[in-house]
Design a protein around this motif. Structure first.
Motif, short mmCIF file in Angstrom:
data_model
loop_
_atom_site.label_atom_id
_atom_site.label_comp_id
_atom_site.label_asym_id
_atom_site.label_seq_id
_atom_site.Cartn_x
_atom_site.Cartn_y
_atom_site.Cartn_z
N ALA A 1 -6.17 7.23 -0.94
CA ALA A 1 -5.44 6.48 0.09
C ALA A 1 -6.35 6.10 1.25
N GLU B 1 -7.57 2.17 2.70
CA GLU B 1 -7.46 1.68 4.07
C GLU B 1 -8.76 1.11 4.60
N GLU C 1 -0.53 6.72 -0.83
CA GLU C 1 -0.09 6.36 0.52
C GLU C 1 1.00 7.30 1.01
#
Length: 789
Positions: free
Chosen positions: A593, A597, A661
């Protein structure tokens, strides 16, 4: 078999229902969550209830208060007197008058009776009298008849594995003597006279007295709960208790058709239940429940002889689609034992929800026979429930048989959803498919003539009508397995959500969050959602809905996110689980995750920082694992692997591509210090994870198909020269995966999301202004425009 079995005293005890007195419950990992407390308050409240129920307990004089300098000592553990123990146990076995009647009737059945008569006064509090014509009780057994754990049904614990009698603990009569006055009159075959004896606290009050008696046994229970003041005050409604007794005898009567039953109020000339021995179960049902029930029943049978899965045989009667009642009546006997099975009852309600009108309930009678060793009868104080081997398999097979039977029976009748109004110029001619019997059930035949609906006021009423769905005007595509699914399964998905427990708000913070949802609900949007008709998907995010004469665009991502959030709060601590086939390591999920990003995922400069963040978040979630598992069914094992996720909507699984996420959100965005903020944060994270986002792969329809094309270089020789050409080639494997993901999402939106929205969503007022609902057309306004053209 011995004709009059001898009563023997056997050491027998029920399995404990909870933890022992000295144990403590484990607290949740968060110090701020106060949902679970220690058991000390239960001990105090239990002693208070004992005093309130009028138990004659000799309490020692209270010790003098300790001096200020003397430290407080822990309370001394005392051995309770036998009379106290027996009275406490009696209150558990005999909970209401109907519990006493059930125990006495089952004793009569074990005595091979052919006629059982019950008389009741003041709902059973003043008098319960049960008479039978069974084999009676031996004179030499009368002294120990009402002692605890004296029974003629078994002598060793191993006998319980193959028990076939109704009773086996030897507690019922003993319990009654501790909370009522019990008198027994009995005579055995061959005796010239009978004997009558009264009992109190498990022992005889006097020697058996000779008396005139008819064959069998008569037991009178008077002044029930005379020494339990609190219990007696809660049972003041005698009419309610008498109706429960009548219902109990009615259930026994339709199963034991070779016996005669009667039940009446004491002194009444007419019995409320009166049946005679018969060879037809349908006649017994007609006699007890009436002709209106019997004429709408279907016979069902199911069996399985496979030792590897289950061994059982089921016979019964179920109501058809013409039957309608306000309350479900389910009579279930397992090995001739009247029991309740919540799982089977819910399975039947799910099947009937697809065939019966709204708020209508079925009638079900089932008798299931299994090998005695496959049934554990010693799981409930009042023997109301039993435990079955391979219970889920048995329920699944019975549900399939009932579903098939109902589906086949419904094909024999024709139902009209709309009725054409007659006019002078066009009289109605009866359809040849509608029989006279069907006309008898048509409620519209006696209705007065209604006004004709103007064309601009007509509203779509059937969302399954192909002419009213958006797909009817799009290019036809091959049907997938999801689109071929049975419509009954789709209805079952939404109806199954009705089991949503409303008593789950055990914590005050959860109740506050639920109250906030109710207070912020927009009444206009609520009416739109409750009565809308799904038309189809307008694009990847918005769906078309029709409400009355208006057409709306609705953001399915926002709607599904809010629905999931509200469902998490309402199902708090009552989730089913989804087990991951391969446990997912939390550090890897969090690292993945964090990389998603990053603007430059291939950059490795911050790998150490990401690893540190993943380690910290993993340790945090491992510390909170007990809270997550108990309240949200999110199971994290000791090694930091995610093993289970909750079921928020049946027949719907979240997009696992968004799992990293979600895990990162649990670690970073949840305030673990404040109880309300913590629960709200976890619920919001689950709502966002389970929301029906667009798949990560682009939609293959339209311009999205370009994403799945890849260039293929071709070289060709022409007159000694080389020409390089490129040709587009479609990645069919990736394209097939994308098509499956998008079609599954569209199916879930139509068959899972919108049925659930109509049932459960309370749209907040913010949705009226943030673009979640957009009105795009009004039929009345469009009609005015067309008139001008």
């Amino acid at each position: 078999m011995e004709k009059n079995p001898k009563i023997t005293k056997t050491e027998f005890s029920r399995p404990p229902k909870g933890k022992s007195r000295g144990e403590k419950q484990e607290l949740p990992p968060s110090g701020n969550l106060t949902a679970i407390a220690t058991l000390d308050w239960r001990e105090n409240s239990r002693s208070e209830v004992g005093a309130e129920e009028g138990m004659e307990i000799e309490e020692p004089e209270p010790p003098p208060p300790p001096s200020p300098r003397q430290p407080k000592e822990p309370p001394k553990i005392r051995r309770l007197h036998d009379s106290v123990v027996n009275r406490i146990a009696a209150g558990e076995v005999i909970q209401r008058p109907v519990s006493a009647v059930k125990e006495l009737v089952e004793n009569s059945l074990d005595a091979r009776s052919t006629a059982i008569n019950v008389a009741v006064k003041d709902g059973g509090l003043k008098l319960i009298q049960v008479s039978d014509d069974g084999h009676g009780i031996r004179y030499e057994d009368l002294p120990i008849l009402c002692e605890r754990h004296t029974t003629s049904k078994l002598s060793t614990f191993e006998d319980l594995q193959s028990i076939q009698s109704m009773g086996f603990r030897g507690e019922a009569l003993a319990s009654m003597t501790y909370v009522a006055h019990v008198t027994v009159t009995t005579i055995t075959e061959g005796q010239l006279h009978g004997y009558r004896v009264s009992y109190r606290d498990g022992v005889m009050e006097h020697e058996p007295k000779a008396c005139a008696a008819v064959k069998g046994t008569q037991i009178m229970v008077e002044n029930l709960f005379y020494n339990m003041v609190a219990r007696r005050k809660t049972l003041q409604n005698s009419a309610d208790d008498y109706s429960k007794i009548v219902d109990l005898l009615s259930r026994f009567a339709i199963h034991h058709i070779g016996l005669s039953f009667s039940c009446r109020k004491h002194g009444a000339a007419r019995a409320d239940v009166h049946t005679v021995a018969t060879s037809s179960r349908l006649d017994a049902i007609k006699s007890v429940y009436g002709v209106s029930v019997a004429q709408n029943l279907l016979k069902v049978e199911a069996r399985d002889d496979d030792p590897s899965s289950s061994i059982f045989e089921m016979n019964g009667f179920i109501s058809n689609s013409s039957y309608s009642a306000k309350k479900t009546t389910m009579v279930l006997f397992i090995n001739d034992r009247l029991v309740e099975c919540t799982a089977l009852k819910r399975a039947m309600e799910v099947v009937y929800a697809a065939t019966l009108p709204k708020a209508s309930k079925p009638f079900i009678y089932m008798a299931i026979t299994l090998p005695p060793e496959h049934v554990d009868v010693n799981v409930h104080p009042t023997k109301r429930e039993v435990s079955l081997l391979s219970q889920e398999v048995i329920i699944g097979k019975i549900q399939s048989v009932v579903e098939s039977k109902l589906r086949n029976s419904n094909e024999a009748r024709t139902f009209q959803e709309q009725t054409v109004q007659p006019s002078a110029s066009c009289p109605i001619i009866a359809s040849p498919m509608v029989t006279n019997k069907d006309r008898h059930y048509n409620p519209s035949s006696s209705r007065p003539k209604s006004q004709k609906v103007p064309v601009q006021k007509m509203v779509r009423t059937d969302s399954l009508d192909p002419a009213g769905r958006l797909h009817a005007y799009l290019q036809a595509k091959p049907l997938t397995n999801l689109e071929n699914s049975n419509s009954l399964t789709a209805v079952r998905s939404s109806i199954r959500q009705r089991r949503n427990p409303k008593e789950t708000a055990d914590l005050s913070s959860i109740q506050e969050l639920v109250d906030e949802i109710d207070s912020k609900c927009h009444s206009g949007l609520l009416d739109t959602v409750r009565h809308c008709t799904y038309v189809g998907m307008a694009d990847d995010v918005y769906a078309l809905l029709q409400h009355n004469t208006n057409l709306y665009l609705a953001n399915v991502v926002n709607l599904s996110k809010e629905l999931m959030y509200q469902q998490v709060l309402r199902r708090f601590a009552h989730f089913n689980g989804i087990k991951l086939s391969d446990p997912a390591p939390l550090p890897e999920l969090i690292t993945l995750a964090l990389k998603e990003e990053d603007l430059d995922p291939e950059c490795s400069e911050n790998d150490d920082l990401k690893k540190k963040i993943a380690e910290l978040n993993t340790n945090l979630l491992k510390q909170k694992a007990e809270l997550l598992d108990e309240y949200f069914c999110i199971h994290v094992d000791e090694d930091g692997n995610l093993c289970w996720l909750p079921v928020i909507l049946d027949q719907y699984t979240p997009d696992m591509d968004r799992l990293p996420e979600f895990v990162l959100c649990l670690g970073n965005d949840v305030d673990w210090e404040d109880e309300k903020n913590c629960l709200q944060g976890i619920s919001a994270a689950l709502g966002n994870f389970y929301a029906m986002h667009t798949p990560l792969l682009p939609n293959p329809s339209g311009d999205g198909l370009q994403f799945y094309k890849r260039s293929k270089h071709l070289s060709a020789s022409n007159d000694g020269g080389n020409d390089n050409k490129t040709e587009d080639e479609i990645d069919h494997e990736l394209l097939s995966e994308a098509q499956m993901a998008w079609s599954q999402r569209e199916w879930s939106i139509q068959h899972v999301l919108f049925p659930s929205l109509r049932l459960f969503l309370k749209p907040p007022a913010s949705m009226a202004a943030n673009g979640t609902f957009v009105q795009v057309a009004s039929l009345e306004k469009l009609y005015k425009i067309f008139e001008r053209c």
